[in-house]
Design a protein around this motif. Structure first.
Motif, PDB file in Angstrom:
ATOM      1  N   ALA A 117      -2.335   4.720   8.203  1.00  0.00           N
ATOM      2  CA  ALA A 117      -1.026   4.680   8.867  1.00  0.00           C
ATOM      3  C   ALA A 117      -0.821   3.331   9.561  1.00  0.00           C
ATOM      4  CB  ALA A 117      -0.901   5.822   9.873  1.00  0.00           C
ATOM      5  N   GLN A 118      -1.856   2.841  10.216  1.00  0.00           N
ATOM      6  CA  GLN A 118      -1.764   1.531  10.863  1.00  0.00           C
ATOM      7  C   GLN A 118      -1.572   0.432   9.818  1.00  0.00           C
ATOM      8  OE1 GLN A 118      -5.416   1.395  13.088  1.00  0.00           O
ATOM      9  NE2 GLN A 118      -4.455   2.229  14.916  1.00  0.00           N
ATOM     10  N   LEU A 119      -2.330   0.519   8.732  1.00  0.00           N
ATOM     11  CA  LEU A 119      -2.216  -0.470   7.665  1.00  0.00           C
ATOM     12  C   LEU A 119      -0.810  -0.474   7.075  1.00  0.00           C
ATOM     13  CD1 LEU A 119      -3.565  -2.508   5.720  1.00  0.00           C
ATOM     14  CD2 LEU A 119      -4.214  -0.549   4.302  1.00  0.00           C
ATOM     15  N   GLU A 120      -0.295   0.693   6.751  1.00  0.00           N
ATOM     16  CA  GLU A 120       1.040   0.785   6.170  1.00  0.00           C
ATOM     17  C   GLU A 120       2.115   0.316   7.140  1.00  0.00           C
ATOM     18  OE1 GLU A 120       1.664   4.707   4.598  1.00  0.00           O
ATOM     19  OE2 GLU A 120       0.234   4.398   2.967  1.00  0.00           O
ATOM     20  N   GLY A 126       2.525   1.634  -3.390  1.00  0.00           N
ATOM     21  CA  GLY A 126       1.535   2.060  -4.378  1.00  0.00           C
ATOM     22  C   GLY A 126       1.220   3.540  -4.245  1.00  0.00           C
ATOM     23  N   ARG A 127       1.118   3.985  -3.012  1.00  0.00           N
ATOM     24  CA  ARG A 127       0.847   5.397  -2.748  1.00  0.00           C
ATOM     25  C   ARG A 127       2.023   6.251  -3.220  1.00  0.00           C
ATOM     26  NH1 ARG A 127       1.869   8.612   1.460  1.00  0.00           N
ATOM     27  NH2 ARG A 127       2.523   6.955   2.880  1.00  0.00           N
ATOM     28  N   ALA A 128       3.237   5.793  -2.949  1.00  0.00           N
ATOM     29  CA  ALA A 128       4.434   6.539  -3.360  1.00  0.00           C
ATOM     30  C   ALA A 128       4.533   6.607  -4.881  1.00  0.00           C
ATOM     31  CB  ALA A 128       5.684   5.884  -2.774  1.00  0.00           C
ATOM     32  N   ARG A 129       4.235   5.502  -5.556  1.00  0.00           N
ATOM     33  CA  ARG A 129       4.291   5.492  -7.028  1.00  0.00           C
ATOM     34  C   ARG A 129       3.311   6.483  -7.637  1.00  0.00           C
ATOM     35  NH1 ARG A 129       5.470  -0.185  -6.683  1.00  0.00           N
ATOM     36  NH2 ARG A 129       3.264  -0.643  -6.492  1.00  0.00           N
ATOM     37  N   VAL A 137       0.846  -1.199   0.000  1.00  0.00           N
ATOM     38  CA  VAL A 137       0.000   0.000   0.000  1.00  0.00           C
ATOM     39  C   VAL A 137       0.881   1.249   0.000  1.00  0.00           C
ATOM     40  CG1 VAL A 137      -1.671   1.352   1.344  1.00  0.00           C
ATOM     41  CG2 VAL A 137      -1.996  -1.123   1.063  1.00  0.00           C
ATOM     42  N   ARG A 138       1.886   1.269   0.857  1.00  0.00           N
ATOM     43  CA  ARG A 138       2.787   2.420   0.946  1.00  0.00           C
ATOM     44  C   ARG A 138       3.517   2.647  -0.390  1.00  0.00           C
ATOM     45  NH1 ARG A 138       4.861   1.040   5.280  1.00  0.00           N
ATOM     46  NH2 ARG A 138       6.566  -0.191   4.478  1.00  0.00           N
TER      47      ARG A 138
END
Length: 76
Positions: free
Chosen positions: A44-47, A21-24, A18-19
């Motif tokens: 934030a908890q998920l990442e 994917g978000r950065a991309r 997820v992190r």
């Protein structure tokens, strides 16, 4: 009940995907929260590998990232 080591590793890898994917996509956590309907705090908890998200919510996150749910759930 605590997660087994395998569960913990799966959640860690899920959060990392997820992190990444978000950065991309060049998205902030706030932007992802707005597009997915999942709170920033929960993202934030998920990442961080701490959130045990429902499939429905994870599907929302995947859609907001432009990814297939299977891309986030794959193992290995």
């Amino acid at each position: 009940m605590a997660n087994s080591p395998n569960d913990a590793e799966f959640l860690r890898m899920l959060g990392e995907r997820v992190r990444m994917g978000r950065a991309r996509r060049g998205m902030t956590r706030r932007q992802l929260a707005g597009e997915s309907g999942v709170s920033e705090r929960y993202l934030a908890q998920l990442e961080g590998g701490q959130g045990n998200i429902s499939i429905g919510r994870l599907r929302q996150v995947a859609g907001a990232l432009g990814l297939k749910l299977a891309d986030l759930l794959r193992e290995g």
